[in-house]
Design a protein around this motif. Sequence first.
Motif, PDB file in Angstrom:
ATOM      1  N   ALA A 171       4.671 -17.209  10.693  1.00  0.00           N
ATOM      2  CA  ALA A 171       4.304 -17.003  12.022  1.00  0.00           C
ATOM      3  C   ALA A 171       4.662 -15.634  12.450  1.00  0.00           C
ATOM      4  N   LYS A 172       6.088 -15.335  11.524  1.00  0.00           N
ATOM      5  CA  LYS A 172       6.552 -13.848  11.743  1.00  0.00           C
ATOM      6  C   LYS A 172       5.516 -12.963  11.502  1.00  0.00           C
ATOM      7  N   GLY A 173       4.556 -13.177  10.753  1.00  0.00           N
ATOM      8  CA  GLY A 173       3.596 -11.786  10.306  1.00  0.00           C
ATOM      9  C   GLY A 173       4.254 -11.305   8.865  1.00  0.00           C
ATOM     10  N   ILE A 174       4.238 -11.800   7.482  1.00  0.00           N
ATOM     11  CA  ILE A 174       5.223 -11.542   6.514  1.00  0.00           C
ATOM     12  C   ILE A 174       4.613 -11.341   5.462  1.00  0.00           C
ATOM     13  N   SER A 175       2.971 -11.518   6.147  1.00  0.00           N
ATOM     14  CA  SER A 175       1.342 -10.867   5.093  1.00  0.00           C
ATOM     15  C   SER A 175       1.668  -9.310   5.425  1.00  0.00           C
ATOM     16  N   SER A 176       2.087  -8.723   6.596  1.00  0.00           N
ATOM     17  CA  SER A 176       1.963  -7.457   6.837  1.00  0.00           C
ATOM     18  C   SER A 176       2.466  -6.757   7.228  1.00  0.00           C
ATOM     19  N   TRP A 177       3.911  -7.452   6.884  1.00  0.00           N
ATOM     20  CA  TRP A 177       4.594  -6.123   6.570  1.00  0.00           C
ATOM     21  C   TRP A 177       5.124  -5.245   5.672  1.00  0.00           C
ATOM     22  N   GLU A 178       5.132  -4.056   6.478  1.00  0.00           N
ATOM     23  CA  GLU A 178       5.297  -3.020   5.788  1.00  0.00           C
ATOM     24  C   GLU A 178       6.549  -2.781   5.490  1.00  0.00           C
ATOM     25  N   PRO A 179       6.797  -2.072   3.870  1.00  0.00           N
ATOM     26  CA  PRO A 179       8.295  -2.071   3.083  1.00  0.00           C
ATOM     27  C   PRO A 179       9.297  -1.404   4.099  1.00  0.00           C
ATOM     28  N   GLY A 180      10.263  -2.037   3.939  1.00  0.00           N
ATOM     29  CA  GLY A 180      11.174  -1.460   4.800  1.00  0.00           C
ATOM     30  C   GLY A 180      11.509  -2.109   5.844  1.00  0.00           C
TER      31      GLY A 180
END
Length: 529
Positions: A422-431
């Motif tokens: 729900a917090k968008g883990i699939s779209s997180w960038e490195p860092g």
Amino acid sequence: MPPKKNEAASELSEFERQRLANIAERDALLKKLTLDAQASGLFSRPSPKSSSGDGKSKKKAPPKRVKKEEESPVPRRMSSRLRGITADSEVAKRKADEQYEAAQEAERAKRLRKSDSYNLNDMFVSGQKLSGDSLIGVDVITKGVAKPYERTFGEDDIKETTDKDLKALREQMSSMRLWGAWEPNRIKLTPERIYTMTFHPTESKPLIFAGDKMGNLGILDASQEYPVSAVKHEDDDEEDDDPDPVMTTLKPHTRTISGMHIHPLKPTHLYTASYDSSIRELDLQTTTSSEKYAPESTSTDEALSGVDMAVEDPNCLYWTTLDGAFGRRDLRAKDNTVERWQLSEKKIGGFSLYPSQSHYFATASLDRFMRLWDLRKLSHDDPVPVGEHESRLSVSHAAFNSAGQIATSSYDDTIKIYDFAAKGISSWEPGHKLSDEDMKPNTVVRHNCQTGRWVTILRPQWQLNPQSHIQRFCIGNMNRFVDVYSASGDQLAQLDGEGITAVPAVAVFHRSMDWVVGGTASGKMCLWM
């Protein structure tokens, strides 16, 4: 002729007068001597003595400490030399010392990690010694293995989710019944307390593995049935022995088996992590065991607390240690290269990779933190987590599911559920970094986690490929149940049954089937299907 009474009294009185005169003369002499001694400074004036009514002076009782000093001590222990044993006493002493050292060395050797490869005869402890060369049949290898993340429900089904569906799922979970072939107290899968369990990923039959505190590995095929020949009839005169289920017990490790994993793309191999600092691979077809990771020196003590593998890569091992380290090794590398990160100053009790994106993983540690990490930006010198959340007491385990949610168990008597999808883990960038607010759990469930020293720590375990859009996990219950919860914290079932006499503390789901197994401190198990 005897003297008269008055004459005897007169003689006695004369004698008494003489005795008293002698006493007076003696006292005068003593007084004079005392005065002379005081004048010369030999001792101080003593306290006045009390005298009895008849003129007799009473002696002062000596203090108890003087009496103790005067008593000869009774020796509790005495060396051979003091006892006068001089001839062969030193030889006997050396012999006793050598025997003690030999016993200590034998105990150390028993706990020392063994790096050799084993076959079935080397590991066999008890149970049925299989006549074939394989622990599992060909049917297990060739069919029935669940494909990771193969969806059984689509978006339309998720949109139509209602309380009615939750009710149906509760009915489904609660309809699970205890395996009835044998009573739970008859199924002793390991000699000692069970620490970890897993199902084989096959859907063709329940194949269960359990590891105990002494390094034993128990294996049970729960598709077997109670033998018809053993059923007793009322007209039977002879009493036949009541047969136990067919089980196999091996010993691949010398200390506690803390974690195990079977990769669905490599279903013929079981990987086990142990407090003896090693990860071993058991080939279920050839029944051989080989070491896949261990420190270079067998004297190095680096107890492992868990093992996991990325769903897309069956050739890479990940593990954590009781001293707070995280490690990775590619089994295809010929130089045995190992990567290691020090993530915590205290014990990491449990960890898991995010199945959908294996560069994310979560750890639970004795320092009361659940931490989320990203391998893409993880420094060996100064590793920094994506985020962390602190509980009131130590966190026992952190389990990732395929939907991006983490369930943790903690000694503050809670199960916490974090929803990072729900917090968008699939779209997180490195860092990418999360704030303390973002790291707060979405759901907190009250649950008794006070296991004490005789019951294995309670850990939540997800069903990795549920045949429904509702994620669910199981965890042991100190009231001798196994609880099943949804990802939203709703309780779906409380599994029980006749014959469960201990806490099924180690509870695990099959990755795709509605099968739950629980293991107890006595090495026994109970299975619901």
